[in-house]
Scaffold this active site. Structure first.
Site, PDB file in Angstrom:
ATOM      1  N   ARG A 178      44.778  30.890  36.426  1.00  0.00           N
ATOM      2  CA  ARG A 178      45.860  31.359  37.041  1.00  0.00           C
ATOM      3  C   ARG A 178      45.662  31.504  38.505  1.00  0.00           C
ATOM      4  O   ARG A 178      46.989  31.310  39.055  1.00  0.00           O
ATOM      5  CB  ARG A 178      45.741  32.741  36.422  1.00  0.00           C
ATOM      6  CG  ARG A 178      46.695  33.678  36.637  1.00  0.00           C
ATOM      7  CD  ARG A 178      46.702  35.205  36.007  1.00  0.00           C
ATOM      8  NE  ARG A 178      47.272  36.134  36.626  1.00  0.00           N
ATOM      9  CZ  ARG A 178      48.832  36.378  36.471  1.00  0.00           C
ATOM     10  NH1 ARG A 178      49.510  35.752  35.849  1.00  0.00           N
ATOM     11  NH2 ARG A 178      49.357  37.544  36.996  1.00  0.00           N
ATOM     12  N   HIS A 190      53.702  39.877  38.611  1.00  0.00           N
ATOM     13  CA  HIS A 190      53.250  41.283  39.576  1.00  0.00           C
ATOM     14  C   HIS A 190      54.341  42.346  39.912  1.00  0.00           C
ATOM     15  O   HIS A 190      55.518  41.676  40.248  1.00  0.00           O
ATOM     16  CB  HIS A 190      52.516  40.481  41.066  1.00  0.00           C
ATOM     17  CG  HIS A 190      51.311  39.824  40.716  1.00  0.00           C
ATOM     18  ND1 HIS A 190      50.830  38.968  41.498  1.00  0.00           N
ATOM     19  CD2 HIS A 190      50.393  39.813  39.614  1.00  0.00           C
ATOM     20  CE1 HIS A 190      49.480  38.627  41.055  1.00  0.00           C
ATOM     21  NE2 HIS A 190      49.191  38.975  39.764  1.00  0.00           N
ATOM     22  N   ARG A 231      48.879  34.613  31.721  1.00  0.00           N
ATOM     23  CA  ARG A 231      47.365  35.326  31.542  1.00  0.00           C
ATOM     24  C   ARG A 231      46.814  34.765  30.307  1.00  0.00           C
ATOM     25  O   ARG A 231      47.843  34.711  29.354  1.00  0.00           O
ATOM     26  CB  ARG A 231      47.407  36.936  31.689  1.00  0.00           C
ATOM     27  CG  ARG A 231      48.028  37.551  32.812  1.00  0.00           C
ATOM     28  CD  ARG A 231      48.240  38.875  32.922  1.00  0.00           C
ATOM     29  NE  ARG A 231      48.479  39.585  33.963  1.00  0.00           N
ATOM     30  CZ  ARG A 231      49.812  39.807  34.463  1.00  0.00           C
ATOM     31  NH1 ARG A 231      50.827  39.685  33.757  1.00  0.00           N
ATOM     32  NH2 ARG A 231      50.142  40.571  35.797  1.00  0.00           N
ATOM     33  N   TYR A 240      46.096  36.020  46.649  1.00  0.00           N
ATOM     34  CA  TYR A 240      45.810  34.340  46.308  1.00  0.00           C
ATOM     35  C   TYR A 240      46.048  33.551  47.393  1.00  0.00           C
ATOM     36  O   TYR A 240      46.008  32.314  47.541  1.00  0.00           O
ATOM     37  CB  TYR A 240      46.916  33.947  45.148  1.00  0.00           C
ATOM     38  CG  TYR A 240      46.346  34.742  43.829  1.00  0.00           C
ATOM     39  CD1 TYR A 240      45.630  34.070  42.871  1.00  0.00           C
ATOM     40  CD2 TYR A 240      47.259  35.679  43.403  1.00  0.00           C
ATOM     41  CE1 TYR A 240      45.394  34.655  41.753  1.00  0.00           C
ATOM     42  CE2 TYR A 240      46.959  36.322  42.168  1.00  0.00           C
ATOM     43  CZ  TYR A 240      46.087  35.773  41.350  1.00  0.00           C
ATOM     44  OH  TYR A 240      45.906  36.391  40.067  1.00  0.00           O
ATOM     45  N   LYS A 274      51.975  42.635  31.027  1.00  0.00           N
ATOM     46  CA  LYS A 274      51.440  44.033  31.216  1.00  0.00           C
ATOM     47  C   LYS A 274      52.655  44.915  30.915  1.00  0.00           C
ATOM     48  O   LYS A 274      53.550  44.773  31.428  1.00  0.00           O
ATOM     49  CB  LYS A 274      50.706  44.209  32.536  1.00  0.00           C
ATOM     50  CG  LYS A 274      49.349  43.623  32.754  1.00  0.00           C
ATOM     51  CD  LYS A 274      48.451  43.796  33.915  1.00  0.00           C
ATOM     52  CE  LYS A 274      47.158  43.028  34.244  1.00  0.00           C
ATOM     53  NZ  LYS A 274      46.401  43.475  35.311  1.00  0.00           N
ATOM     54  N   HIS A 285      41.186  32.963  34.045  1.00  0.00           N
ATOM     55  CA  HIS A 285      41.780  33.543  35.213  1.00  0.00           C
ATOM     56  C   HIS A 285      41.761  32.867  36.334  1.00  0.00           C
ATOM     57  O   HIS A 285      42.715  32.986  37.362  1.00  0.00           O
ATOM     58  CB  HIS A 285      41.211  35.045  35.469  1.00  0.00           C
ATOM     59  CG  HIS A 285      41.437  35.821  36.628  1.00  0.00           C
ATOM     60  ND1 HIS A 285      42.850  36.354  36.656  1.00  0.00           N
ATOM     61  CD2 HIS A 285      41.052  35.975  37.985  1.00  0.00           C
ATOM     62  CE1 HIS A 285      43.099  37.060  37.677  1.00  0.00           C
ATOM     63  NE2 HIS A 285      42.018  36.635  38.550  1.00  0.00           N
TER      64      HIS A 285
END
Length: 297
Positions: free
Chosen positions: A245, A268, A148, A277, A172, A242
């Site tokens: 990514r 994730h 990211r 995706y 995150k 992004h």
């Protein structure tokens, strides 16, 4: 005296470990609703509102021209706030219990093609000098790791392990993950660190990626960098970190990687996040299927 909003801020920061940007966005939405409620209902305390009051706010936002996506994001902030109030037993039922999100059109994220990525990296050739070397490494790192933008900006020199050919990424909610790096990326790291060592007066010394003046890179700089290199080779509307990514994940899936592996690489928490995706890989599979199946000859 600590207010419920102050307590909510501490909860987001210390328990949920959200980024400063996310915390700020949540609090802004809540204080905006609080202001609306004070003006229209003469009720400053939003702990005990009803859904009708919230519905009035939604209508006012839509009437002001706000998109359904933005309205839904504000509702997500309010939902989190009232879940917190339930958690601390400040309320017994959430006023948003039966709320349904506004309908939104699905936005298809279109990845770069392998040809477009190849053209960009090929046009950069053998970079010379600090900025050229840094820029190529950033683009290649996005494409080969799926990192990211925020994760890249916060990388430290100590996060690189040349011995293991890995980098440590802080994702995150402060979740760490270890990503493999290709030999070509290790070589670029070595070249970049050599160029970086010649920069005078580095102010953010531990930070891996810096500007020529020695300062840590910011979000807008990295966005402009990706956009400037991909604009000459791609007509896609969005050209951003992004999308790179997204491109990383799509190209892996197109070339046989399994969904769980891509999920782990992307950081994730669930497969549902990764499955967005898969539309491009399914498109590729359809193409192969149509070309190969005897019934289509």
């Amino acid at each position: 005296m600590v207010t419920t909003i102050d307590a909510f801020r501490d909860y987001l920061q210390k328990e949920k470990k959200y980024s400063p940007h996310t915390v700020s966005a949540y609090l802004k939405d809540i204080t905006t609703f609080q202001t609306f409620n004070t003006i229209h209902f003469d009720q400053e305390n939003i702990d005990q509102v009803n859904y009708g009051q919230i519905r009035n706010w939604i209508v006012s936002l839509v009437d002001a021209g706000m998109s359904n996506v933005s309205v839904n994001r504000k509702m997500a902030s309010l939902k989190a706030f009232y879940r917190f109030l339930l958690k601390i037993k400040q309320i017994e039922i959430s006023p948003l219990l039966k709320h349904k999100a506004l309908k939104t059109a699905k936005v298809l994220q279109i990845p770069f093609s392998e040809k477009e990525v190849s053209e960009v990296l090929g046009s950069m050739g053998s970079p010379v000098g600090f900025e050229e070397v840094r820029n190529k490494l950033i683009i290649d790192l996005f494409y080969t790791t799926g990192i990211r933008r925020t994760e890249l900006i916060h990388l430290k020199i100590s996060d690189i392990s040349f011995a293991n050919s890995t980098i440590k990424v802080l994702g995150k909610r402060n979740k760490e993950r270890i990503l493999p790096i290709l030999p070509i990326i290790s070589e670029q790291f070595s070249l970049y660190l050599d160029e970086r060592s010649h920069i005078e007066s580095i102010k953010d010394f531990d930070c891996l990626f810096i500007a020529k003046k020695g300062l840590k890179l910011n979000d807008s700089f990295v966005y402009r960098l990706i956009n400037s290199y991909f604009s000459p080779v791609s007509e896609k509307v969005k050209k951003s970190p992004h999308i790179l990514r997204h491109t990383f994940a799509t190209h892996l899936l197109n070339n046989g990687a399994d969904l769980n592996s891509v999920k782990e690489l992307l950081g994730h928490s669930s497969l549902a996040s990764t499955q967005v995706y898969t539309h491009s890989s399914l498109s590729e599979l359809k193409k192969v299927y149509e070309e190969a199946h005897p019934r289509n000859k």
